[in-house]
Structure formats: C-alpha cells, structure tokens
Design a protein around this motif. Structure first.
Motif, PDB file in Angstrom:
ATOM      1  N   ASN A 297     -34.358 -51.721 -51.857  1.00 49.96           N
ATOM      2  CA  ASN A 297     -34.595 -52.816 -52.807  1.00 49.96           C
ATOM      3  C   ASN A 297     -33.483 -52.925 -53.846  1.00 49.96           C
ATOM      4  OD1 ASN A 297     -37.023 -53.708 -51.639  1.00 49.96           O
ATOM      5  ND2 ASN A 297     -38.205 -52.165 -52.726  1.00 49.96           N
TER       6      ASN A 297
ATOM      7  N   GLU B 247     -30.764 -56.059 -54.274  1.00 49.09           N
ATOM      8  CA  GLU B 247     -30.571 -56.758 -55.555  1.00 49.09           C
ATOM      9  C   GLU B 247     -29.108 -56.698 -55.994  1.00 49.09           C
ATOM     10  OE1 GLU B 247     -33.299 -55.092 -58.378  1.00 49.09           O
ATOM     11  OE2 GLU B 247     -35.062 -55.666 -57.199  1.00 49.09           O
TER      12      GLU B 247
ATOM     13  N   GLU C 182     -27.068 -59.065 -53.859  1.00 47.31           N
ATOM     14  CA  GLU C 182     -27.305 -60.453 -54.274  1.00 47.31           C
ATOM     15  C   GLU C 182     -26.469 -60.805 -55.506  1.00 47.31           C
ATOM     16  OE1 GLU C 182     -31.627 -60.931 -54.646  1.00 47.31           O
ATOM     17  OE2 GLU C 182     -31.438 -62.431 -53.052  1.00 47.31           O
ATOM     18  N   LYS C 183     -26.398 -59.876 -56.455  1.00 44.66           N
ATOM     19  CA  LYS C 183     -25.606 -60.112 -57.672  1.00 44.66           C
ATOM     20  C   LYS C 183     -24.116 -60.217 -57.337  1.00 44.66           C
ATOM     21  CE  LYS C 183     -28.834 -57.748 -60.784  1.00 44.66           C
ATOM     22  NZ  LYS C 183     -29.088 -56.520 -61.557  1.00 44.66           N
TER      23      LYS C 183
END
Length: 347
Positions: A314, A318, A321-322
């Motif tokens: 997870n 994240e 994605e950033k």
C-alpha cells in the motif's frame, strides 16, 4: 484497450513464427525446423504479454494516429521483448531447477528436451535480433534498438549472477548477502530494467522514428527512476507470491525457500527475528524437506510477514502514484496504466 493490444500481438504471432521458420527452411533439416517451431510456440506466447502490450501502449501514446504499417512495427517490437522474456525464463528455470512455468511443465523438464533447453534459450534470444534486423535495419533507430537490448540484457544477466551467488550450488546460502541493499541490487538489475524500463523505452524510441520533436533522452531520464521503483515493487510482489500465492493462479509452484533465494521475505525475517528464530532460519532455509519448509513458513507466520507485505504494498503504491503525478514531460497515463496492471496482482 490492453486487451485489444493483446489480441493484436497474438494475431501477429503465427506470422512471426512463419517468418522465422521460412528464413531457415533451406538451411536446416525438417527435424530441426520442427524443434525450432516447438521451442518458440511453447516458450514465448503464453504469458500475460504485459511487456509487449506496454511497448504498443507507449508508442500509441506518442503517435495516436499511427497507421497500420507503423502499428505493425510496434507489434513486432513488442514481440522482441517477449522473446527476450522467453530466453530468460527458459534459462532461469534450468538454473533454479523449477518444475512449472505459466501453467505448464518447464521446457527443460520435457522428456524429449532436457539439456537441449540450454541451446534453445540462446536461440530465443537471437530471434529477437533477427526480428530487429528484418524489420528495422533501414530505420534510423536500428542501432539504438540494438544497443538498448544489449545494455538491458547485460544488466539482467548481472542481476541473475548476483542472485545465483547469494545461493551457491551444493552449499548453504550466503546469508551475509541477505540484506535489503543486496536484495535491491538483484531486483533492480534482474527485473526492473527489462520488465519495466525496456518496454517503455522501446515505445518511446519507436515513436521518435516518426516524430522529430521527441527528446527520447529527456523523456526516459524522467521516467526511468519511477519505472525502476515499479520494478522493485513488482519483484517484491513476486517474492511474496512465491510463498503465499495460489499455484493454480500463479501457474507455477513457489520454490524460493527450498532454493535458498535471497528474497524479500527472508531478508525481512532475518532483520526482525529473535536469536532462536534466526538459528532455525539458518538451519532450515534452502532445504527441500517438507519439515524444513514448514518451519520456515511457521516463522514467517510468527513474524507476521503477510501483514508486513500488504503494508509495504500500500505504501509503495501511494509513493508511486505521487511520483507519477510529479512527472513534467512524460505522459502520466502510460506509467499509471502500467502501475494499475500490477497493483495487488495474484500472478
């Protein structure tokens, strides 16, 4: 859209096989031609084809109005990566003494094949260079394509060497190498470059063949760190699935424990285990007895590595994605789609 590209790849595959066989018809006897065809058809087209699809997707992102002739070039280039993958997998299965691959018996384990598979893996590698010469020798990007395949193959083979040296044959694993840093080096070289960077780079290079305004170096310089980080995440998933995945879904039986692999799980375990657990890990890791495997898995359970992986997954997602959102010149959708294909995968 990916499914359409998969269909395009599979529709072109018989033509590629025919092209290769026809190029050899007057040079080798029928016995060898039949074996060559069987080698190609058994070892190349049965995966998810993610690498080949990514070549096409990347190319189309930069050249959306590509005509059928240009699209065919992307499809051929997509298959060159899949031939490279076939070469690596056939060789890797021999080195790891694997039993199953993509839901079927490993090529070298077939009764009629055995050690012939070593040479067959070399043939799969060389077919990609035959395809490049046939379809791209008159293009300005030909030398660039040749160079990137040589460069990435070298890196992958260095990664495989690191992997093998951490578990020398007929001896105990080299536990001194079972560190986060060493594991990351293996992952970076063995997986990330050819599975993530190469397909995207090929798509960009091919698009630059038709678009003078594309700065290939700048585009790939920005995308490369993200693609390598994605490759790291993918390989850690692979390490996890080797132990916790369903063999029916995976299409293979996990063997990292009995093979003594420097995997993410054992590296994590050795970092947080108490002294008693460490001694049990040292004593039982790389042994193929059901009892030893059970002891290792029990310690993994005690250390709650299953939950630790899902937490890592997870956080990694994240973070990626950033990183993708921070892109300035490289199309975000290409990398976002790539990431979504592998997030929480089961095989």
């Amino acid at each position: 859209m990916s499914e359409n590209y998969r269909e395009l790849l599979l529709n072109e595959f018989p033509k590629i096989v025919e092209e290769i066989i026809n190029s050899m018809k007057t040079k080798i006897p029928k016995l060898a031609l039949d074996h060559l065809k069987k080698n190609i058809e058994y070892n190349v087209p049965h995966g998810k084809l993610t690498r080949g699809i990514t070549v096409i997707e990347t190319f189309k992102s930069f050249l959306n109005d590509a005509d059928s002739e240009k699209l065919k070039k992307a499809i051929i280039l997509g298959w060159t990566v899949e031939f490279l993958q076939g070469f690596f997998l056939v060789a890797d299965d021999i080195m790891d003494k694997s039993l199953m691959r993509r839901g079927q018996t490993c090529w070298y384990k077939l009764e009629s094949i055995g050690e012939i598979a070593i040479n067959d893996s070399f043939i799969l590698e060389n077919i990609l260079y035959k395809l490049l010469k046939t379809h791209f020798k008159n293009d300005k990007i030909y030398l660039e394509l040749m160079n990137i395949f040589h460069k990435i193959s070298w890196k992958t083979e260095m990664g495989q060497m690191l992997d093998l040296l951490s578990t020398p044959p007929n001896t105990t694993p080299n536990f001194e190498t079972f560190t986060k840093e060493y594991h990351e080096q293996i992952v970076n070289l063995k997986t990330a470059y050819y599975s993530f960077y190469l397909p995207v780079a090929l798509g960009v290079i091919l698009a630059s063949n038709y678009r003078e305004d594309l700065n290939t170096k700048q585009l790939l310089k920005e995308a490369k760190p993200i693609l390598l980080e994605m490759g790291k995440y993918f390989q850690i998933q692979d390490d996890y699935l080797d132990c916790y995945g369903d063999p029916q879904i995976l299409g293979k039986i996990g063997t990292d424990i009995q093979d003594g692999k420097c995997s993410w799980l054992i590296v994590q375990a050795l970092e947080i285990a108490d002294e008693n657990q460490k001694q049990l890990l040292y004593k039982n890791y790389s042994h193929d007895s059901p009892k030893s495997i059970s002891i290792i898995k029990k310690i993994y359970q005690e250390l709650d590595l299953d939950s630790k992986f899902h937490t890592y997954e997870n956080v990694a997602f994240e973070n990626l994605e950033k990183l993708i959102e921070s892109l300035k010149i490289f199309p975000k959708e290409i990398l976002r789609n790539f990431l979504l294909k592998i997030f929480k995968r089961k095989k």
